[in-house]
Design an enzyme around this catalytic site. Structure first.
Site, PDB file in Angstrom:
ATOM      1  N   CYS A   1      29.924 -63.365  -5.754  1.00  6.41           N
ATOM      2  CA  CYS A   1      30.991 -63.642  -6.556  1.00  6.41           C
ATOM      3  C   CYS A   1      31.522 -65.102  -6.457  1.00  6.41           C
ATOM      4  O   CYS A   1      31.913 -65.340  -5.376  1.00  6.41           O
ATOM      5  CB  CYS A   1      32.188 -62.725  -6.402  1.00  6.41           C
ATOM      6  SG  CYS A   1      33.863 -62.958  -6.776  1.00  6.41           S
TER       7      CYS A   1
ATOM      8  N   CYS B   1      35.150 -65.598  -5.881  1.00  2.00           N
ATOM      9  CA  CYS B   1      35.568 -65.205  -4.677  1.00  2.00           C
ATOM     10  C   CYS B   1      35.488 -66.380  -3.720  1.00  2.00           C
ATOM     11  O   CYS B   1      36.381 -66.583  -2.811  1.00  2.00           O
ATOM     12  CB  CYS B   1      34.930 -64.169  -4.100  1.00  2.00           C
ATOM     13  SG  CYS B   1      34.991 -62.518  -4.975  1.00  2.00           S
TER      14      CYS B   1
END
Lengths: 289, 105
Positions: free
Chosen positions: B30, B33
């Site tokens: 991700c 993230c």
């Protein structure tokens, strides 16, 4: 590491351009993202009579004088679309797909062209609604996913999701050929709203509904709150003070994205103020170092 | 310091913690993230005395991820014992995270 610009400007309408020339005059290292057409709205204007100093001109003439002005000042436009801006603390990371740029301050001059969210979309954001299918696809392993796609790129994302999810539906919001995997079901109905309890349970269409675990909205243009996570919005516009400062330190906004009236002179004026505010912010950063 | 938490040590590290715990739900695939993690690290350095910071890899902790209905990452949750006080979905600037955490002190 990437070079860190002093000021990054997103948008090439009158607000962005006026910000760029003023930051440039103040000798800042700037980068401006947008398109060679500057702004599709300007080119569409039949007649402009309320831009001081340029009387009785067409939108295209106005656009051409803007283009000449920035060219004369050596300002080049970077024709790339910024997907996200992350406030990292003392700098901003501007993401273009896999690439990123860094800037100490940013000026948002994105205009106001984004599509309105569906009913329930904001309510269920993070509870089944997402904007990045490739980011969240693994969370939907073995589940049902609906993708509302506004562009070609959404087809690629749909194919990726379909490899992980149990069932994938694709609702196209544009006309064209959709190069989708065989197991993706195309649904040619208009989405109306997203419903659920704690989390998304289904999407209601103009004809029928689909029971689903997740809905991804994949649009061309994004709203300011998607573009800059954490930015404060008021009545559908970016909230700014008289210095064109937003709630995020180092982030300024100008033009239509801050509110009405939607006018060239207002946008340019705000762009000027935003640039000067950004310049003094950047200078202060240097003094503190 | 940021504690790595998973399905096995969740109760010990979070539900039974004396302090409030800020939990960053993330995964290696991700992008946002990755941007959030240095921000969380800075906050942990600044606020680590009164607040515990933890990260949960949702790939490796499917039970916790489904218990707390994580459907988008990054998600940051503030826990007090086993109850969730705050949920923030998506990247957030440091100042905003700090404000939300301070509210729960």
């Amino acid at each position: 590491m990437n070079a860190r610009y002093d000021i990054a400007i997103i948008g090439t309408g009158p607000a962005g351009l006026e910000a760029a020339i003023n930051a440039k005059i103040r000798n800042k290292n700037i980068i401006i993202f947008g398109s060679e057409d500057l702004s599709s709205k300007i080119s569409k204007a039949a007649k402009v009579n309320n831009f001081l100093g340029l009387y009785n001109i067409t939108g295209i003439q106005l656009k051409n004088s803007f283009a000449e002005h920035i060219a004369a000042m050596g300002i080049g436009i970077v024709n790339e679309k910024i997907n996200n801006v992350y406030a990292m603390g003392d700098y901003f990371a501007l993401m273009v797909n896999e690439k990123s740029y860094e800037a100490k301050a940013i000026i948002l001059a994105t205009g106001i062209e984004y599509t309105k969210p569906l009913i329930g979309e904001e309510e269920f954001l993070g509870k089944g609604v997402g904007y990045c299918a490739t980011c969240d696809a693994p969370l939907y392993k073995g589940k049902t996913v609906v993708i509302v796609g506004y562009n070609k790129k959404s087809v690629e994302e749909t194919n990726y999701v379909s490899e992980l999810s149990e069932k994938t539906y694709f609702i196209p919001m544009y006309k064209g050929e959709y190069n989708l995997n065989q197991n993706v079901e195309i649904v040619n109905h208009k989405p109306l709203k997203i419903v659920g309890n704690d989390v998304v349970t289904k999407i209601i269409l103009d004809q029928g509904e689909i029971v689903t675990d997740g809905v991804f909205m994949l649009r061309d243009s994004v709203s300011p709150s998607q573009l800059v996570p954490g930015i404060e919005i008021e009545n559908g516009h970016i909230k700014v003070n008289r210095d064109m400062k937003t709630n995020i330190e180092g982030c300024y906004a100008a033009g239509d994205c801050t509110g009405t009236p939607y006018q060239y002179m207002k946008s340019a004026g705000e762009g000027l103020v935003a640039a000067l505010s950004a310049v003094s912010y950047v200078d202060k950063l240097h003094d503190n170092k | 310091m940021i504690k790595e938490v998973n399905d096995i040590n969740f109760n010990e590290e979070i539900a039974n913690s004396d302090n409030i715990v800020v939990v960053d739900f993330w995964a290696p695939w991700c992008g946002p993230c990755k941007m959030l993690s240095p921000v969380i690290e800075e906050l942990a350095n600044e606020m680590g005395k009164n607040v515990k910071f933890a990260k949960i890899n949702v790939d490796e902790s499917p039970i916790i991820a489904s218990t707390y209905k994580i459907s988008s990452i990054p998600t940051v949750m503030v826990f007090n014992k086993d109850s969730v006080k705050e949920t923030l979905v998506g990247f957030r600037p440091k100042a905003e995270l700090k404000k939300v955490i301070e509210k729960n002190l």
